[in-house]
Design an enzyme around this catalytic site. Structure first.
Site, mmCIF file in Angstrom:
data_model
loop_
_atom_site.group_PDB
_atom_site.id
_atom_site.type_symbol
_atom_site.label_atom_id
_atom_site.label_comp_id
_atom_site.label_asym_id
_atom_site.label_seq_id
_atom_site.Cartn_x
_atom_site.Cartn_y
_atom_site.Cartn_z
ATOM 1 C CE LYS A 13 70.255 -30.466 23.807
ATOM 2 N NZ LYS A 13 70.173 -31.845 24.314
ATOM 3 N NE ARG A 88 72.755 -34.395 19.700
ATOM 4 C CZ ARG A 88 71.551 -33.832 19.756
ATOM 5 N NH1 ARG A 88 71.320 -32.710 19.136
ATOM 6 N NH2 ARG A 88 70.598 -34.385 20.457
ATOM 7 N NE ARG A 123 61.969 -36.121 24.622
ATOM 8 C CZ ARG A 123 63.133 -35.610 24.222
ATOM 9 N NH1 ARG A 123 63.542 -34.445 24.678
ATOM 10 N NH2 ARG A 123 63.877 -36.277 23.390
ATOM 11 N NE ARG A 156 62.227 -37.025 19.443
ATOM 12 C CZ ARG A 156 63.153 -36.190 19.894
ATOM 13 N NH1 ARG A 156 62.815 -34.975 20.292
ATOM 14 N NH2 ARG A 156 64.410 -36.552 19.958
ATOM 15 N NE ARG A 167 68.011 -39.451 21.364
ATOM 16 C CZ ARG A 167 66.872 -38.883 21.734
ATOM 17 N NH1 ARG A 167 65.843 -39.624 22.098
ATOM 18 N NH2 ARG A 167 66.759 -37.585 21.744
#
Ligand code: ADP
Ligand code: ZN
Length: 210
Positions: A13, A88, A123, A156, A167
């Site tokens: 996103k 969300r 990531r 992260r 998640r």
């Protein structure tokens, strides 16, 4: 143009939001980035959000709804915006409706869970300016170093494998119902996430033009 980007964590996103910003000149509003900035600055809101975020859980609705209300009042959102990571949950989507904001389109970027798990492990974010990178798909010019500011690239905490599973579960339970919510309003457009970022972007642009 007022847009919402839906999709699982790690579906890309944020990357697609950047492309839309470049092409359409509207700001991207990312609740994740706003919360991370507050956390770094040690504000009260940041402290409230910290434990949830690090555990891969959603921050309480009233906190994020407050953030969005303030942010969308700012001048740069006058002519449109793209929401990345909000809403969300159904109550968050309902709050947006109650604010009287007329969303034009909701783009849902679909990527299977297995692909997401693989992608998230690559990531990296800049510890200084929060720009994001990927070890395979969006490499910095120098390994481990931010192109924009020279800061160190780190993983992260919430991208650790166990947290990614939490998640994803959260996404399916709390966020996926938004597809029906917006489909019922006639606003949902589904885009299949592709291997190459540019191919997904082409589909996103096409969806926005139709
Ligand atoms: P991703 O980059 O994986 O899409 P984000 O950066 O958008 O994730 O969000 C990271 C974390 O910030 C979430 O796991 C959650 O704890 C918190 N967060 C961000 N947006 C929201 C929201 N709209 N509602 C609740 N929590 C949120
Ligand atoms: Zn940086």
């Amino acid at each position: 143009m007022k847009l919402i980007l839906l999709g699982a964590p790690g579906a890309g996103k944020g990357t697609q939001a950047e492309k839309i910003v470049e092409k359409y000149g509207i700001p991207a509003v990312s609740t994740g980035n706003i919360i991370r900035a507050a956390l770094k600055d040690g504000t009260e809101m940041g402290l409230k959000a910290k434990s949830y975020m690090e555990a891969g859980q959603l921050v309480p609705d009233e906190v994020v709804i407050g953030i969005i209300k303030d942010r969308l009042k700012e001048k740069d959102c006058e002519n449109g915006f793209i929401l990345d990571g909000f809403p969300r949950t159904i109550p968050q989507a309902q709050a947006l409706e109650d604010m009287g904001i007329a969303i034009d389109k909701v783009l849902d970027i679909e990527v299977p869970d297995e692909k997401i798990t693989a992608r998230m492990s690559g990531r990296r974010v800049c510890a200084k300016c929060a720009n994001s990178y990927h070890m395979l798909y969006k490499k910095p010019q120098v390994e481990g170093v931010c192109d924009a500011c020279g800061g160190e690239l780190v993983q992260r905490k919430d991208d650790a494998p166990e947290t990614v599973q939490a998640r994803l579960a959260e996404y399916h339970e709390m966020t996926e119902p938004l597809k029906d919510f917006y489909s019922n309003l006639g606003k949902l457009v589904i885009v299949e996430g592709q291997e190459e970022v540019a191919d997904t972007t082409a589909l996103v642009f096409k969806a926005l033009e139709d």
